[in-house]
Scaffold this active site. Structure first.
Site, PDB file in Angstrom:
ATOM      1  N   TYR A  83     -33.866  18.861  90.783  1.00  0.00           N
ATOM      2  CA  TYR A  83     -33.329  17.691  89.843  1.00  0.00           C
ATOM      3  C   TYR A  83     -31.877  17.410  90.524  1.00  0.00           C
ATOM      4  O   TYR A  83     -31.639  16.225  90.732  1.00  0.00           O
ATOM      5  CB  TYR A  83     -32.994  18.235  88.563  1.00  0.00           C
ATOM      6  N   SER A 111     -25.953  12.240  88.179  1.00  0.00           N
ATOM      7  CA  SER A 111     -25.514  13.583  87.268  1.00  0.00           C
ATOM      8  C   SER A 111     -24.608  14.370  87.913  1.00  0.00           C
ATOM      9  O   SER A 111     -24.108  14.331  89.267  1.00  0.00           O
ATOM     10  CB  SER A 111     -26.813  14.243  87.076  1.00  0.00           C
TER      11      SER A 111
HETATM   12  N1  LIG Z   1     -28.620  14.088  79.158  1.00  0.00           N
HETATM   13  C1  LIG Z   1     -28.074  14.456  79.885  1.00  0.00           C
HETATM   14  O1  LIG Z   1     -27.402  15.703  79.539  1.00  0.00           O
HETATM   15  C2  LIG Z   1     -27.618  13.964  81.252  1.00  0.00           C
HETATM   16  C3  LIG Z   1     -26.730  14.447  82.083  1.00  0.00           C
HETATM   17  C4  LIG Z   1     -26.854  13.929  83.334  1.00  0.00           C
HETATM   18  C5  LIG Z   1     -27.399  12.865  83.813  1.00  0.00           C
HETATM   19  N2  LIG Z   1     -28.469  12.204  82.946  1.00  0.00           N
HETATM   20  C6  LIG Z   1     -29.375  11.245  83.455  1.00  0.00           C
HETATM   21  O2  LIG Z   1     -29.148  10.043  82.635  1.00  0.00           O
HETATM   22  C7  LIG Z   1     -30.457   9.098  82.513  1.00  0.00           C
HETATM   23  C8  LIG Z   1     -30.695   9.385  81.251  1.00  0.00           C
HETATM   24  O3  LIG Z   1     -31.091  10.337  80.607  1.00  0.00           O
HETATM   25  P1  LIG Z   1     -31.093  10.682  78.987  1.00  0.00           P
HETATM   26  O4  LIG Z   1     -30.713  11.865  78.757  1.00  0.00           O
HETATM   27  O5  LIG Z   1     -30.761   9.606  78.168  1.00  0.00           O
HETATM   28  O6  LIG Z   1     -32.885  10.844  78.693  1.00  0.00           O
HETATM   29  P2  LIG Z   1     -33.830  10.576  77.684  1.00  0.00           P
HETATM   30  O7  LIG Z   1     -35.051  11.165  78.075  1.00  0.00           O
HETATM   31  O8  LIG Z   1     -33.233  10.432  76.436  1.00  0.00           O
HETATM   32  O9  LIG Z   1     -34.318   8.982  77.987  1.00  0.00           O
HETATM   33  C9  LIG Z   1     -35.026   8.865  79.500  1.00  0.00           C
HETATM   34  C10 LIG Z   1     -35.895   7.676  79.245  1.00  0.00           C
HETATM   35  O10 LIG Z   1     -36.522   7.545  80.424  1.00  0.00           O
HETATM   36  C11 LIG Z   1     -37.982   7.141  80.453  1.00  0.00           C
HETATM   37  N3  LIG Z   1     -38.404   7.778  81.705  1.00  0.00           N
HETATM   38  C12 LIG Z   1     -38.861   8.703  81.874  1.00  0.00           C
HETATM   39  N4  LIG Z   1     -39.540   8.807  83.239  1.00  0.00           N
HETATM   40  C13 LIG Z   1     -39.715   7.314  83.373  1.00  0.00           C
HETATM   41  C14 LIG Z   1     -40.387   6.583  84.405  1.00  0.00           C
HETATM   42  N5  LIG Z   1     -40.977   7.484  85.289  1.00  0.00           N
HETATM   43  N6  LIG Z   1     -40.298   5.355  84.293  1.00  0.00           N
HETATM   44  C15 LIG Z   1     -39.912   4.536  83.205  1.00  0.00           C
HETATM   45  N7  LIG Z   1     -39.178   5.422  82.207  1.00  0.00           N
HETATM   46  C16 LIG Z   1     -39.348   6.573  82.426  1.00  0.00           C
HETATM   47  C17 LIG Z   1     -38.361   8.284  79.171  1.00  0.00           C
HETATM   48  O11 LIG Z   1     -39.302   7.699  78.445  1.00  0.00           O
HETATM   49  C18 LIG Z   1     -37.148   8.055  78.429  1.00  0.00           C
HETATM   50  O12 LIG Z   1     -37.236   6.920  77.214  1.00  0.00           O
HETATM   51  C19 LIG Z   1     -31.253   9.958  83.247  1.00  0.00           C
HETATM   52  O13 LIG Z   1     -31.396   9.786  84.770  1.00  0.00           O
HETATM   53  C20 LIG Z   1     -30.823  11.588  83.510  1.00  0.00           C
HETATM   54  O14 LIG Z   1     -31.208  12.356  84.765  1.00  0.00           O
HETATM   55  C21 LIG Z   1     -28.449  12.935  81.832  1.00  0.00           C
END
Ligand SMILES: NC(=O)c1ccc[n+]([C@@H]2O[C@H](COP(=O)([O-])OP(=O)(O)OC[C@H]3O[C@@H](n4cnc5c(N)ncnc54)[C@H](O)[C@@H]3O)[C@@H](O)[C@H]2O)c1
Length: 265
Positions: A155, A142
């Site tokens: 985080y 991230s």
């Molecule tokens: N959305 C943002 O702005 C953003 C920014 C930087 C990084 N990220 C990173 O990108 C990745 C995806 O994020 P997103 O925004 O698509 O999230 P999201 O919540 O839309 O999707 C994440 C998915 O991961 C699943 N999940 C969570 N914990 C889990 C576990 N222990 N085992 C298996 N599945 C699990 C959830 O059920 C969900 O379906 C994450 O690692 C997040 O930290 C997101």
């Protein structure tokens, strides 16, 4: 590594970027092992992928469950064949509070999902990946790994751990058939706060940040695998902070503090 005809494991495939990565992969001819802890999320991803002619098998696994992660390579191989790539995308944010108010159980859960999850996945799949003619590991970190967000300090620490772990892994795997990518998304339009069980009271006068659509982020990640990029930043925010946090880390921290301060009482 071109993904056409390959078997790719995607964690967190039930929602947000993971779902869009799955759809992008099947559009390019890959077979996807979609992993998530929520069956209903996976069912929806599979429905969408099947509608465009994709091959997706679903696996309900919490990436913090060491025994289930260790059993995953065999389970995937049985359904789809030998695995060519893993994309460690599953992740959660922490409760939006300062360290002083953060309980240890929440802090440990964030580290377990965001850091130990990908580490366990790599330990489970790497022996098989090293036997493939070409293979790839992509880990989602991230922008928070290099720019501190108050209220998301643990985080950020979990994602900084993913950054160094992935960079080290890439150096260790140089000269092998396994490519490695670390991804730094900025703000992406997903329901990550809600999916992480967090409720945020956003003040009415707070400027909402510009977000990158999840399908665009997914496309950038699959492109990164296909061109074996060591690192990518997704979104103008992540690109700008990548530059500024190295040029002047104190200024970068102050800019983010000013944007976020009203969220933390
Ligand atoms: N959305 C943002 O702005 C953003 C920014 C930087 C990084 N990220 C990173 O990108 C990745 C995806 O994020 P997103 O925004 O698509 O999230 P999201 O919540 O839309 O999707 C994440 C998915 O991961 C699943 N999940 C969570 N914990 C889990 C576990 N222990 N085992 C298996 N599945 C699990 C959830 O059920 C969900 O379906 C994450 O690692 C997040 O930290 C997101």
């Amino acid at each position: 590594m071109k993904v056409n005809g390959k078997v790719v494991v995607v964690t967190g495939a039930g929602n947000g970027m993971g779902r869009e990565i799955t759809l992008e992969l099947v559009r390019r001819g890959a077979k996807v092992a979609a992993v998530d802890m929520r069956q209903e999320f996976l069912d929806e991803t599979k429905k969408l992928a099947t509608a465009i002619g994709g091959t997706v098998e679903t696996f309900v696994v919490d990436v913090t469950d060491a025994a289930k992660v260790a059993a995953l390579p065999t389970a995937v191989e049985k359904k789809l064949g030998a695995v060519d790539a893993i994309m460690n995308n599953a992740g959660i944010i922490q409760p939006f509070v300062k360290i002083n108010e953060l309980d240890m159980a929440s802090a440990q859960r964030v580290m377990n999902v965001n850091f130990y999850g990908p580490l366990q996945m790599v330990k489970a799949f790497l022996p098989g990946l090293l036997k493939r003619p070409e293979a790839h590991i992509l880990n989602v970190s991230s922008m928070g790994a290099y720019a501190p967000v108050p209220g998301q300090s643990v985080y950020g620490a979990s994602k900084a751990a993913v950054k160094l772990f992935t960079e080290g892994l890439r150096s260790e795997l140089m000269g092998t058939s396994v490519g490695v990518t670390v991804v730094f998304p900025g703000a992406i339009a997903t329901n990550i706060a809600e999916n992480s069980g967090m409720h945020m009271d956003v003040p009415a006068d707070m400027k909402t940040p510009k977000t990158t659509p999840a399908p665009q982020a997914a496309k950038a990640m699959v492109d990164a695998i296909e061109s074996n990029k060591p690192r990518i930043c997704i979104g103008s925010d992540a690109k700008m902070m990548d530059f500024l946090s190295r040029l002047n880390p104190v200024m970068a921290a102050n800019i983010i503090y000013k944007q976020m301060a009203s969220l933390l009482k």
